[in-house]
Write an enzyme that holds these catalytic residues in place. Structure first.
Site, short mmCIF file in Angstrom:
data_model
loop_
_atom_site.label_atom_id
_atom_site.label_comp_id
_atom_site.label_asym_id
_atom_site.label_seq_id
_atom_site.Cartn_x
_atom_site.Cartn_y
_atom_site.Cartn_z
N LEU A 151 0.85 -1.20 0.00
CA LEU A 151 0.00 0.00 0.00
C LEU A 151 0.88 1.24 0.00
CD1 LEU A 151 -2.89 1.15 0.18
CD2 LEU A 151 -2.64 1.11 2.67
N TYR A 185 3.91 -1.44 3.95
CA TYR A 185 3.47 -0.05 3.85
C TYR A 185 4.60 0.75 3.21
CZ TYR A 185 1.16 4.29 5.40
OH TYR A 185 0.52 5.52 5.45
N LYS A 186 4.25 1.54 2.19
CA LYS A 186 5.24 2.33 1.44
C LYS A 186 4.98 3.81 1.73
CE LYS A 186 6.82 3.12 -3.35
NZ LYS A 186 6.45 2.96 -4.77
N ALA A 187 5.93 4.46 2.38
CA ALA A 187 5.72 5.82 2.89
C ALA A 187 6.63 6.83 2.20
CB ALA A 187 5.98 5.86 4.40
N LEU A 243 11.41 1.23 -1.92
CA LEU A 243 10.86 0.87 -3.22
C LEU A 243 10.84 2.15 -4.02
CD1 LEU A 243 9.46 -0.78 -5.39
CD2 LEU A 243 7.36 -0.73 -4.05
#
Length: 287
Positions: A151, A185-187, A243
């Site tokens: 996400l 989780y991608k922040a 990422l």
């Protein structure tokens, strides 16, 4: 059975993943580099070159289904580099940022795919609860299809919003969305990667306290030359890696010899980032 995060992680348990799911924004990057009228074939060729060149160093590779997905899936990535597919539908005018996203629920062959990714624009507006439900549906969809969920919330101000503070919004989004428990989780990077390592580490520690489960940073909004320091600080603050796309290859877009430029510029960058992840990142099982 749903795979574990080991399928897109380094042996160390950290993540060093390459993003290549840009669509119309990549066409704009070609135009900005002096290549007007980049075709779909131009876009696909660039994505495949990135996969061939950076895949051997990456723990995961993210691509969209429109440009090159089938060819990347057909054995282009080496063992140890897991395939992630974007399932976000983007509302985006040519040459403009993404304005809204939705979930593409179209069924497709997931052979060789380890994870799905959803970009979600987070705003404090009347559709806020709808976006939470969108994230929830995405996570459930990935689980139903037996793959991981990544996400990617990106915060934006509501038009006319006073006192906008991006870092505060990143924290608020994390507290709202990470408890839904995506696989990863991608922040956004705190402070957009600006500041000393100590300042960035402390900001990352604050973000880490707001996130449930393992998380990585993206490179959107961070100057390419700042990204290595930003990843190091994020990993010291609790992140499990990155990422990222543009921080690796943005200055290669539009060059005549793409693979040589990737080899000369992007491969060393990725190698330095991999070293940081292996030394500094929190292994995902400990997050």
């Amino acid at each position: 059975m749903t795979p574990t995060l080991d399928t897109i992680a380094r042996p160390s348990g950290g993540f060093a993943m390459v993003a290549m799911d840009q669509r119309e924004s990549l066409r704009t990057m070609f135009a900005d580099a002096g290549v007007s009228g980049a075709t779909d074939d131009d876009m696909t060729a660039f994505k495949l070159a990135v996969a061939r060149t950076l895949g051997p160093l990456a723990s995961g590779f993210l691509i969209d289904r429109t440009f090159g997905f089938d060819r990347v899936r057909a054995g282009m990535l080496p063992d140890g580099c897991g395939l992630i597919v974007a399932v976000d539908l983007l509302t985006q005018e040519p040459g403009q940022p993404v304005e809204e996203t939705d979930l593409d629920e179209t069924e497709f062959d997931l052979t060789g795919v380890q994870a799905l990714k959803l970009l979600l624009l987070w705003r404090r507006d009347a559709r806020r609860e709808e976006r939470v439900d969108l994230a929830r549906r995405f996570i459930a969809l990935a689980a139903e299809r037996g793959v991981l969920s990544v996400l990617e919330p990106v915060v934006r101000p509501t038009p006319g919003e006073d006192g906008w503070d991006e870092d505060r919004a990143i924290l608020e989004a994390a507290r709202e969305l990470s408890p839904l428990r995506p696989s990863l989780y991608k922040a956004q990077v705190p402070r957009r990667g600006k500041g000393t390592v100590t300042e960035l580490r402390r900001a990352s520690e604050t973000l880490n306290s707001a996130i449930s489960g393992p998380w990585v940073v993206l490179s959107q909004g961070v100057d390419r030359d700042d990204f290595l320091t930003a990843v190091r600080a994020a990993c010291q603050g609790g992140a499990s890696g990155f990422l990222a796309g543009r921080a690796l290859w943005s200055d290669v877009v539009g060059r005549p010899d793409v693979e040589r430029a990737l080899t000369d510029l992007a491969v060393p960058r990725l190698g330095r980032l991999v070293d940081v992840v292996d030394r500094e990142a929190t292994p995902w099982r400990k997050a």
